[in-house]
Each structure stands twice: as structure tokens, then as C-alpha cells.
Design an enzyme around this catalytic site. Structure first.
Site, PDB file in Angstrom:
ATOM      1  N   GLY A  47      -0.263  61.178 -56.967  1.00  0.00           N
ATOM      2  CA  GLY A  47      -1.206  60.362 -56.197  1.00  0.00           C
ATOM      3  C   GLY A  47      -2.665  60.754 -56.327  1.00  0.00           C
ATOM      4  N   ASP A 106      -1.070  62.915 -44.104  1.00  0.00           N
ATOM      5  CA  ASP A 106      -0.459  62.083 -43.075  1.00  0.00           C
ATOM      6  C   ASP A 106       0.060  62.989 -41.960  1.00  0.00           C
ATOM      7  OD1 ASP A 106       0.530  59.660 -42.002  1.00  0.00           O
ATOM      8  OD2 ASP A 106       2.452  59.923 -42.986  1.00  0.00           O
ATOM      9  N   ASP A 162       0.857  54.950 -54.112  1.00  0.00           N
ATOM     10  CA  ASP A 162       1.887  54.023 -54.594  1.00  0.00           C
ATOM     11  C   ASP A 162       2.780  53.516 -53.477  1.00  0.00           C
ATOM     12  OD1 ASP A 162       3.267  56.620 -54.218  1.00  0.00           O
ATOM     13  OD2 ASP A 162       4.970  55.556 -55.098  1.00  0.00           O
ATOM     14  N   ARG A 168      -0.543  52.157 -58.144  1.00  0.00           N
ATOM     15  CA  ARG A 168      -1.435  53.315 -58.281  1.00  0.00           C
ATOM     16  C   ARG A 168      -2.719  52.956 -59.016  1.00  0.00           C
ATOM     17  NH1 ARG A 168       1.425  57.950 -56.844  1.00  0.00           N
ATOM     18  NH2 ARG A 168       3.619  58.025 -57.389  1.00  0.00           N
TER      19      ARG A 168
HETATM   20  P1  IMP Z   1       2.520  64.253 -45.243  1.00  0.00           P
HETATM   21  O1  IMP Z   1       3.327  65.438 -45.667  1.00  0.00           O
HETATM   22  O2  IMP Z   1       3.183  63.467 -44.152  1.00  0.00           O
HETATM   23  O3  IMP Z   1       1.096  64.580 -44.884  1.00  0.00           O
HETATM   24  O4  IMP Z   1       2.590  63.236 -46.429  1.00  0.00           O
HETATM   25  C1  IMP Z   1       1.683  63.115 -47.377  1.00  0.00           C
HETATM   26  C2  IMP Z   1       2.278  62.392 -48.572  1.00  0.00           C
HETATM   27  O5  IMP Z   1       3.003  61.202 -48.203  1.00  0.00           O
HETATM   28  C3  IMP Z   1       1.140  61.950 -49.413  1.00  0.00           C
HETATM   29  O6  IMP Z   1       0.783  62.926 -50.357  1.00  0.00           O
HETATM   30  C4  IMP Z   1       1.677  60.682 -50.042  1.00  0.00           C
HETATM   31  O7  IMP Z   1       2.360  61.003 -51.235  1.00  0.00           O
HETATM   32  C5  IMP Z   1       2.652  60.117 -49.051  1.00  0.00           C
HETATM   33  N1  IMP Z   1       2.022  59.053 -48.235  1.00  0.00           N
HETATM   34  C6  IMP Z   1       1.736  59.095 -46.914  1.00  0.00           C
HETATM   35  N2  IMP Z   1       1.181  57.954 -46.470  1.00  0.00           N
HETATM   36  C7  IMP Z   1       1.096  57.136 -47.549  1.00  0.00           C
HETATM   37  C8  IMP Z   1       0.588  55.769 -47.729  1.00  0.00           C
HETATM   38  O8  IMP Z   1       0.066  55.091 -46.820  1.00  0.00           O
HETATM   39  N3  IMP Z   1       0.682  55.277 -48.994  1.00  0.00           N
HETATM   40  C9  IMP Z   1       1.219  55.970 -50.036  1.00  0.00           C
HETATM   41  N4  IMP Z   1       1.700  57.239 -49.897  1.00  0.00           N
HETATM   42  C10 IMP Z   1       1.649  57.813 -48.665  1.00  0.00           C
END
Ligand code: IMP
Ligand code: MG
Length: 178
Positions: A47, A106, A162, A168
Site C-alpha cells: 500500500g 487504522d 486497495d 491501487r
Molecule cells: P491497522 O492495523 O488496523 O492500523 O490496519 C492498517 C492496515 O489495514 C493498512 O496498512 C491497510 O493495509 C489496511 N486498511 C485499513 N483501512 C483501509 C482502507 O480504508 N482501505 C484500504 N486498506 C485499509
């Protein structure tokens, strides 16, 4: 603003022009903060690659680049947060000024895992640069040193992000239709 190039896009959050301008500001700040140093940019595959390449081209202190790949799983109860390294860095980061580049933060689980792992490898410094920050869903508190944009609680695609590996290559960031 041009109409969305794909019928599944509900609305564009950030245009190519807005993204380029914001990355320029961030690159200038990073260049000031790392004056006299060499930055080791570490991109989290896949990403972050669009963001990383644009950022790297606009930083004007010396830059090295490496990548790592991760897999995230849900645990047995279905909760997120299990992360492992699927493709490790090519080179050691010992003594380096590392700037970890993420597409989006996130819940924070992925970033916490990566920061713990990289911190254990004795870098000289370790900071985080995230393209997008969805702070409203944070579960694990993590420090973001640089962010381009904060976004609302909607799933977004484009500029590296994605949905099932698609979108992407969009130049903008968009919300998908539910
Ligand atoms: P976290 O561990 O919950 O912070 O997740 C982060 C990962 O989830 C990011 O690096 C993305 O790969 C994926 N992700 C979270 N939200 C989105 C979104 O809205 N679109 C695409 N990928 C997302
Ligand atoms: Mg990611």
C-alpha cells in the site's frame, strides 16, 4: 474536479493535485527535520509504494529505501491484530535514521507490531510517516510523526490503497460505494 474514473467510486476525498501539494509540504518538513542526516525510508508493501516514491523524490536530504511485507490475520475470536513479517528488509537498520512509511493507520495494530520489531534492531532513530490517519478507529495508541491527511470512518482506495488488490493505481483517494 474530474468525474470518478470508476463506477464503484462514491466520492473523491483527495485529488491528485491536493495529494501532490500535501506531500510537498511534508517532504519539506521532513527534509528540515533530518538536515545533515541520511534517511532510511522503509515502505510497508504494498500500500505504501505510491506514497513512498512520491515522498522520496521530494525529500532533499540523502535517502535510502527498503521494503518489508506483512500478513495480518484475525485470531480465533475474529478480532484483528495478529501481524507477522512475510518479507523482511534486505538490509540491517542498525544505527540508521529510520522513517517507516505506511499507507494508512487504522486500529494501530500493524504499526505497533512493526515499531516493536524495528525498535529491537537498534536503529539510531525510528519515526513514522503515514499517508492517511483514521484516528476514529484507533485501538492501540501509536505515535505518528508525520501524516498527510486524516480521514473519516469510511473505507478508501487509491494512491496505493486497495480493495481486493484493485484500485491501487488511482491517482486520487476515494470512498468506494458500500
Ligand atoms: P491497522 O492495523 O488496523 O492500523 O490496519 C492498517 C492496515 O489495514 C493498512 O496498512 C491497510 O493495509 C489496511 N486498511 C485499513 N483501512 C483501509 C482502507 O480504508 N482501505 C484500504 N486498506 C485499509
Ligand atoms: Mg498496509
Amino acid at each position: 474536479m474530474n468525474p470518478p474514473a470508476t463506477p464503484n467510486v462514491e466520492k473523491i476525498l483527495f485529488t491528485e493535485e491536493q495529494i501532490a501539494a500535501r506531500i510537498g509540504e511534508l517532504a519539506a518538513k521532513i527534509s528540515r527535520d533530518y538536515q545533515g542526516k541520511t534517511i532510511k525510508l522503509i515502505g510497508v508493501l504494498k500500500g505504501s509504494i505510491f506514497f513512498l516514491t512520491e515522498l522520496a523524490r521530494r525529500i532533499d536530504v540523502p535517502v535510502k529505501i527498503d521494503f518489508l511485507g506483512i500478513s495480518s490475520f484475525s485470531n480465533k475470536s475474529g478480532a484483528p491484530g495478529v501481524v507477522r513479517i512475510a518479507k523482511d528488509l534486505d538490509e540491517s537498520i542498525e544505527g540508521e535514521d529510520v522513517l517507516l512509511v505506511e499507507d494508512i493507520v487504522d486500529t494501530g495494530f500493524t504499526l505497533r507490531y512493526l515499531l516493536q520489531t524495528l525498535a529491537g534492531r537498534a536503529p539510531n532513530s525510528l519515526a513514522v510517516c503515514a499517508f492517511l490517519d483514521r484516528n476514529s478507529r484507533r485501538i492501540v495508541q501509536v505515535r505518528l510523526d508525520y501524516t498527510c491527511f486524516e480521514i473519516p470512518d469510511r473505507f478508501v482506495v487509491g494512491f496505493g490503497l486497495d480493495h481486493n488488490q484493485l484500485y491501487r493505481n488511482l491517482g486520487y483517494v476515494a470512498v468506494l460505494k458500500p
